[in-house]
Design an enzyme around this catalytic site. Sequence first.
Site, PDB file in Angstrom:
ATOM      1  CB  SER A  75      -0.901   0.039   1.237  1.00 34.24           C
ATOM      2  OG  SER A  75      -1.666  -1.138   1.326  1.00 34.24           O
TER       3      SER A  75
HETATM    4  N1  SAH Z   1      -0.993  -4.152   3.686  1.00 35.27           N
HETATM    5  C1  SAH Z   1      -0.382  -4.836   2.579  1.00 35.27           C
HETATM    6  C2  SAH Z   1      -1.300  -4.776   1.393  1.00 35.27           C
HETATM    7  C3  SAH Z   1      -1.109  -5.911   0.488  1.00 35.27           C
HETATM    8  S1  SAH Z   1      -2.270  -5.974  -0.834  1.00 35.27           S
HETATM    9  C4  SAH Z   1       0.954  -4.178   2.255  1.00 35.27           C
HETATM   10  O1  SAH Z   1       1.089  -2.977   2.517  1.00 35.27           O
HETATM   11  O2  SAH Z   1       1.829  -4.832   1.722  1.00 35.27           O
HETATM   12  C5  SAH Z   1      -3.571  -6.905  -0.118  1.00 35.27           C
HETATM   13  C6  SAH Z   1      -3.254  -8.293   0.331  1.00 35.27           C
HETATM   14  O3  SAH Z   1      -4.501  -8.900   0.686  1.00 35.27           O
HETATM   15  C7  SAH Z   1      -2.634  -9.190  -0.732  1.00 35.27           C
HETATM   16  O4  SAH Z   1      -1.437  -9.723  -0.239  1.00 35.27           O
HETATM   17  C8  SAH Z   1      -3.682 -10.284  -0.948  1.00 35.27           C
HETATM   18  O5  SAH Z   1      -3.132 -11.555  -1.208  1.00 35.27           O
HETATM   19  C9  SAH Z   1      -4.428 -10.267   0.364  1.00 35.27           C
HETATM   20  N2  SAH Z   1      -5.780 -10.816   0.320  1.00 35.27           N
HETATM   21  C10 SAH Z   1      -6.720 -10.653  -0.638  1.00 35.27           C
HETATM   22  N3  SAH Z   1      -7.837 -11.320  -0.319  1.00 35.27           N
HETATM   23  C11 SAH Z   1      -7.589 -11.922   0.881  1.00 35.27           C
HETATM   24  C12 SAH Z   1      -8.355 -12.775   1.737  1.00 35.27           C
HETATM   25  N4  SAH Z   1      -9.602 -13.124   1.453  1.00 35.27           N
HETATM   26  N5  SAH Z   1      -7.784 -13.198   2.881  1.00 35.27           N
HETATM   27  C13 SAH Z   1      -6.518 -12.865   3.218  1.00 35.27           C
HETATM   28  N6  SAH Z   1      -5.751 -12.058   2.440  1.00 35.27           N
HETATM   29  C14 SAH Z   1      -6.276 -11.604   1.294  1.00 35.27           C
END
Ligand code: SAH
Length: 218
Positions: free
Chosen positions: A69
């Site tokens: 993010s």
């Molecule tokens: N806060 C993280 C954002 C990563 S993007 C950062 O700053 O790096 C969002 C993440 O949510 C991804 O890694 C994706 O795999 C995860 N995600 C999507 N759907 C999900 C679900 N149902 N359960 C767990 N994780 C999920």
Amino acid sequence: MKYDLAGIGMTSQRTRDRLVQRLREEGIQNEQVLQVISQTPRHIFVDEALASRAYEDTALPIGHGQTISQPYIVARMTELLLADNPQLQKVLEVGTGSGYQTAILAPFVEQVFSVERIAPLLEQARERHSALGLNNIRYSLSDGSWGWPQHAPFDAIIVTAAPDEIPAELTQQLAEGGRLIIPHGSDVQRLSVLQRNGDSLTQTDLDMVMFVPLIRET
Ligand code: SAH
């Protein structure tokens, strides 16, 4: 050592301080959050080839079609989560991804429960947290749209991927007075804060945002 925690040049403390100044100008007010951002090496949360861009205020790819993010959003969501509630014990994070948001949150709460559905991302996040000496994080490789019922209720829940609609399982796992910070929507996404008071929930809709989708396994 696997990680260059201190950084040099485009990953140095000066570069991090410039990012923090920019976040302040963009309206982030919680100085403690800014302090943690200035001390956290975001460059170890991205691939080495992208390290020189780690302190731009943008989302960056982390593989598997996912993104780390944007720093502004991480700061904003952390600020919303902490607002007039500095003594949080249990916080659930859905979407560990790179683990950067987790690392910014962890110093403020007793225990973070972080859920991710992509195994290699979760493994890397775990290694980074351990390199930073963060040891109050528990991980689960699972579908976070169901929350983490074994550890509920949570004082706060932060979701870093956007469902079309807010999953009821998450609001049900909020403690009394607890808050859910979540992006949601299909074409246009909005960041909302939901707060539980007794049996009722209040919802405040805030900024327009852009997150990767929350995938619900069926
Ligand atoms: N806060 C993280 C954002 C990563 S993007 C950062 O700053 O790096 C969002 C993440 O949510 C991804 O890694 C994706 O795999 C995860 N995600 C999507 N759907 C999900 C679900 N149902 N359960 C767990 N994780 C999920």
